[in-house]
Design a protein around this motif. Structure first.
Motif, PDB file in Angstrom:
ATOM      1  N   ASP A 139     -58.107  10.770  16.004  1.00  0.00           N
ATOM      2  CA  ASP A 139     -58.683  11.950  16.667  1.00  0.00           C
ATOM      3  C   ASP A 139     -59.875  11.543  17.532  1.00  0.00           C
ATOM      4  O   ASP A 139     -60.031  12.001  18.668  1.00  0.00           O
ATOM      5  CB  ASP A 139     -59.142  12.984  15.632  1.00  0.00           C
ATOM      6  N   LEU A 140     -60.702  10.667  16.970  1.00  0.00           N
ATOM      7  CA  LEU A 140     -61.867  10.185  17.705  1.00  0.00           C
ATOM      8  C   LEU A 140     -61.424   9.405  18.938  1.00  0.00           C
ATOM      9  O   LEU A 140     -62.025   9.538  20.015  1.00  0.00           O
ATOM     10  CB  LEU A 140     -62.732   9.305  16.805  1.00  0.00           C
ATOM     11  N   ALA A 141     -60.389   8.601  18.795  1.00  0.00           N
ATOM     12  CA  ALA A 141     -59.878   7.819  19.928  1.00  0.00           C
ATOM     13  C   ALA A 141     -59.469   8.730  21.072  1.00  0.00           C
ATOM     14  O   ALA A 141     -59.761   8.461  22.246  1.00  0.00           O
ATOM     15  CB  ALA A 141     -58.702   6.953  19.486  1.00  0.00           C
ATOM     16  N   GLN A 142     -58.798   9.831  20.751  1.00  0.00           N
ATOM     17  CA  GLN A 142     -58.384  10.783  21.785  1.00  0.00           C
ATOM     18  C   GLN A 142     -59.594  11.374  22.500  1.00  0.00           C
ATOM     19  O   GLN A 142     -59.588  11.532  23.728  1.00  0.00           O
ATOM     20  CB  GLN A 142     -57.547  11.900  21.146  1.00  0.00           C
ATOM     21  N   GLU A 143     -60.636  11.689  21.733  1.00  0.00           N
ATOM     22  CA  GLU A 143     -61.834  12.273  22.340  1.00  0.00           C
ATOM     23  C   GLU A 143     -62.576  11.243  23.190  1.00  0.00           C
ATOM     24  O   GLU A 143     -63.059  11.549  24.281  1.00  0.00           O
ATOM     25  CB  GLU A 143     -62.748  12.829  21.254  1.00  0.00           C
ATOM     26  N   LEU A 144     -62.661  10.005  22.683  1.00  0.00           N
ATOM     27  CA  LEU A 144     -63.336   8.959  23.440  1.00  0.00           C
ATOM     28  C   LEU A 144     -62.621   8.657  24.748  1.00  0.00           C
ATOM     29  O   LEU A 144     -63.246   8.257  25.730  1.00  0.00           O
ATOM     30  CB  LEU A 144     -63.443   7.679  22.597  1.00  0.00           C
ATOM     31  N   ARG A 145     -61.322   8.847  24.760  1.00  0.00           N
ATOM     32  CA  ARG A 145     -60.538   8.626  25.977  1.00  0.00           C
ATOM     33  C   ARG A 145     -61.042   9.500  27.121  1.00  0.00           C
ATOM     34  O   ARG A 145     -60.987   9.118  28.283  1.00  0.00           O
ATOM     35  CB  ARG A 145     -59.056   8.931  25.727  1.00  0.00           C
ATOM     36  N   THR A 146     -61.525  10.707  26.789  1.00  0.00           N
ATOM     37  CA  THR A 146     -62.002  11.633  27.827  1.00  0.00           C
ATOM     38  C   THR A 146     -63.481  11.426  28.140  1.00  0.00           C
ATOM     39  O   THR A 146     -63.973  11.916  29.140  1.00  0.00           O
ATOM     40  CB  THR A 146     -61.792  13.091  27.391  1.00  0.00           C
ATOM     41  N   GLU A 147     -64.196  10.714  27.245  1.00  0.00           N
ATOM     42  CA  GLU A 147     -65.641  10.546  27.394  1.00  0.00           C
ATOM     43  C   GLU A 147     -66.034   9.193  27.982  1.00  0.00           C
ATOM     44  O   GLU A 147     -67.085   9.069  28.604  1.00  0.00           O
ATOM     45  CB  GLU A 147     -66.336  10.708  26.033  1.00  0.00           C
ATOM     46  N   THR A 148     -65.223   8.176  27.752  1.00  0.00           N
ATOM     47  CA  THR A 148     -65.596   6.823  28.146  1.00  0.00           C
ATOM     48  C   THR A 148     -64.406   6.066  28.744  1.00  0.00           C
ATOM     49  O   THR A 148     -63.270   6.526  28.688  1.00  0.00           O
ATOM     50  CB  THR A 148     -66.104   5.997  26.939  1.00  0.00           C
ATOM     51  N   LYS A 149     -64.709   4.892  29.257  1.00  0.00           N
ATOM     52  CA  LYS A 149     -63.674   3.972  29.726  1.00  0.00           C
ATOM     53  C   LYS A 149     -63.541   2.783  28.779  1.00  0.00           C
ATOM     54  O   LYS A 149     -62.985   1.745  29.132  1.00  0.00           O
ATOM     55  CB  LYS A 149     -64.014   3.483  31.138  1.00  0.00           C
ATOM     56  N   ALA A 150     -64.046   2.952  27.567  1.00  0.00           N
ATOM     57  CA  ALA A 150     -64.064   1.855  26.596  1.00  0.00           C
ATOM     58  C   ALA A 150     -62.657   1.478  26.153  1.00  0.00           C
ATOM     59  O   ALA A 150     -61.763   2.331  26.059  1.00  0.00           O
ATOM     60  CB  ALA A 150     -64.889   2.255  25.380  1.00  0.00           C
ATOM     61  N   ASP A 151     -62.464   0.197  25.867  1.00  0.00           N
ATOM     62  CA  ASP A 151     -61.248  -0.252  25.200  1.00  0.00           C
ATOM     63  C   ASP A 151     -61.388   0.110  23.727  1.00  0.00           C
ATOM     64  O   ASP A 151     -62.454  -0.061  23.132  1.00  0.00           O
ATOM     65  CB  ASP A 151     -61.066  -1.761  25.354  1.00  0.00           C
ATOM     66  N   LEU A 152     -60.303   0.594  23.124  1.00  0.00           N
ATOM     67  CA  LEU A 152     -60.343   1.074  21.750  1.00  0.00           C
ATOM     68  C   LEU A 152     -59.504   0.187  20.840  1.00  0.00           C
ATOM     69  O   LEU A 152     -58.358  -0.155  21.161  1.00  0.00           O
ATOM     70  CB  LEU A 152     -59.830   2.509  21.674  1.00  0.00           C
ATOM     71  N   VAL A 153     -60.063  -0.172  19.700  1.00  0.00           N
ATOM     72  CA  VAL A 153     -59.370  -0.975  18.698  1.00  0.00           C
ATOM     73  C   VAL A 153     -59.457  -0.235  17.364  1.00  0.00           C
ATOM     74  O   VAL A 153     -60.550   0.111  16.919  1.00  0.00           O
ATOM     75  CB  VAL A 153     -60.004  -2.380  18.556  1.00  0.00           C
ATOM     76  N   MET A 154     -58.314   0.013  16.742  1.00  0.00           N
ATOM     77  CA  MET A 154     -58.301   0.695  15.458  1.00  0.00           C
ATOM     78  C   MET A 154     -58.459  -0.317  14.332  1.00  0.00           C
ATOM     79  O   MET A 154     -57.965  -1.446  14.409  1.00  0.00           O
ATOM     80  CB  MET A 154     -56.995   1.463  15.256  1.00  0.00           C
ATOM     81  N   VAL A 155     -59.163   0.105  13.288  1.00  0.00           N
ATOM     82  CA  VAL A 155     -59.326  -0.716  12.089  1.00  0.00           C
ATOM     83  C   VAL A 155     -58.708   0.071  10.934  1.00  0.00           C
ATOM     84  O   VAL A 155     -59.114   1.204  10.671  1.00  0.00           O
ATOM     85  CB  VAL A 155     -60.814  -1.007  11.807  1.00  0.00           C
ATOM     86  N   THR A 156     -57.719  -0.507  10.265  1.00  0.00           N
ATOM     87  CA  THR A 156     -56.966   0.242   9.272  1.00  0.00           C
ATOM     88  C   THR A 156     -56.488  -0.636   8.128  1.00  0.00           C
ATOM     89  O   THR A 156     -56.349  -1.848   8.284  1.00  0.00           O
ATOM     90  CB  THR A 156     -55.740   0.909   9.931  1.00  0.00           C
ATOM     91  N   ALA A 157     -56.265   0.001   6.989  1.00  0.00           N
ATOM     92  CA  ALA A 157     -55.695  -0.708   5.844  1.00  0.00           C
ATOM     93  C   ALA A 157     -54.175  -0.594   5.860  1.00  0.00           C
ATOM     94  O   ALA A 157     -53.503  -1.125   4.986  1.00  0.00           O
ATOM     95  CB  ALA A 157     -56.248  -0.126   4.549  1.00  0.00           C
ATOM     96  N   PHE A 158     -53.626   0.095   6.864  1.00  0.00           N
ATOM     97  CA  PHE A 158     -52.183   0.342   6.920  1.00  0.00           C
ATOM     98  C   PHE A 158     -51.534  -0.364   8.098  1.00  0.00           C
ATOM     99  O   PHE A 158     -52.123  -0.497   9.158  1.00  0.00           O
ATOM    100  CB  PHE A 158     -51.901   1.847   7.051  1.00  0.00           C
ATOM    101  N   GLN A 159     -50.303  -0.787   7.904  1.00  0.00           N
ATOM    102  CA  GLN A 159     -49.496  -1.345   8.981  1.00  0.00           C
ATOM    103  C   GLN A 159     -48.154  -0.611   8.949  1.00  0.00           C
ATOM    104  O   GLN A 159     -47.361  -0.796   8.028  1.00  0.00           O
ATOM    105  CB  GLN A 159     -49.262  -2.852   8.787  1.00  0.00           C
ATOM    106  N   SER A 160     -47.930   0.222   9.937  1.00  0.00           N
ATOM    107  CA  SER A 160     -46.678   0.969   9.956  1.00  0.00           C
ATOM    108  C   SER A 160     -46.272   1.258  11.392  1.00  0.00           C
ATOM    109  O   SER A 160     -47.108   1.318  12.288  1.00  0.00           O
ATOM    110  CB  SER A 160     -46.819   2.295   9.198  1.00  0.00           C
ATOM    111  N   PHE A 161     -44.975   1.445  11.598  1.00  0.00           N
ATOM    112  CA  PHE A 161     -44.455   1.750  12.923  1.00  0.00           C
ATOM    113  C   PHE A 161     -44.989   3.091  13.401  1.00  0.00           C
ATOM    114  O   PHE A 161     -45.341   3.259  14.574  1.00  0.00           O
ATOM    115  CB  PHE A 161     -42.924   1.774  12.879  1.00  0.00           C
ATOM    116  N   GLU A 162     -45.089   4.067  12.480  1.00  0.00           N
ATOM    117  CA  GLU A 162     -45.589   5.400  12.852  1.00  0.00           C
ATOM    118  C   GLU A 162     -47.029   5.314  13.341  1.00  0.00           C
ATOM    119  O   GLU A 162     -47.389   5.931  14.345  1.00  0.00           O
ATOM    120  CB  GLU A 162     -45.513   6.337  11.644  1.00  0.00           C
TER     121      GLU A 162
END
Length: 231
Positions: free
Chosen positions: A63-86
């Protein structure tokens, strides 16, 4: 380069900051523990790269990534404990450039950072110079002695360092030493300020304290007290 780290776990944030500053000490790292704080920082700071934890109270990392997309030109990297196709599909849809899995592996973080920083484009001369600084910052390092070790002219090294790294040799060495001291103040709570200064390559406690205050707007003693109190 401004880097934003967003995670609701303070220890996770500190680990990321430690690793980023260890390998890329010229970066400025901003910290946020929730989406609202992250958005406020993004609006007032030109963020180049953001690491977003996917699981946070309130707004998720996606959700934050979607909002940052409209606020900045930053490259986004997710940090997660999950690895899934979804998860990968969702991340792609919001424009996430890459992702890391927890627990963070140092080599993987550096791999990701190399895509977004000039570090991977340094010449062999500068990479060698930085390696020596990072490994021997506690020793007496001068531009002339280091230039002699890698068999080049000191004036040439000074010019190349400024051009590629964006700061002077002495400024970089001092900054790296101060970051090391900052970590050591917390990791070794019983060590004296004088011993930490010496361990990080400073000739005197007075000079170290002056430089620390100039860099971080606080004294080494006050910084340690604040960080230990927060723990």
């Amino acid at each position: 380069m401004n880097i934003l780290v967003v995670d609701d776990e303070p220890l996770e944030i500190e680990q990321m900051v430690y690793l980023i500053e260890k390998h890329f000490p010229t970066a400025t790292v901003w910290k946020a523990q929730d989406a609202s704080q992250a958005i406020r920082l993004a609006r007032k700071t030109s963020i180049r790269l953001a690491f977003l934890d996917i699981q946070m109270p309130g707004k998720s990392g996606l959700d934050l990534a979607q909002e940052l997309r409209t606020e900045t030109k930053a490259d986004l990297v997710m940090v997660t404990a999950f690895q899934s196709f979804e998860f990968a599909q969702q991340a792609i849809k919001v424009g996430v450039m890459d992702y890391l899995t927890k627990p963070i592996i140092e080599e993987e973080l550096v791999r990701v950072l190399n895509h977004y920083t000039a570090h991977s484009h340094y010449s062999e001369t500068i990479r060698h110079t930085l390696q020596i600084i990072h490994e021997e910052f506690d020793e007496r390092l001068t531009l002339s002695s280091l230039a002699s070790r890698i068999h080049i002219n000191s004036a040439y090294l000074s010019r190349k360092f400024q051009e590629e790294v964006g700061t002077g040799f002495a400024e970089y060495v001092n900054h790296y030493r101060l970051l090391a001291a900052k970590r050591m103040l917390c990791e070794k709570p019983d060590a004296t300020i004088s011993s930490i200064a010496e361990s990080c390559g400073f000739n005197s406690q007075h000079y170290f304290s002056q430089m620390f205050r100039k860099e971080f707007n606080t004294t080494p003693r006050d910084y340690r007290a604040k960080e230990l109190y927060m723990e």
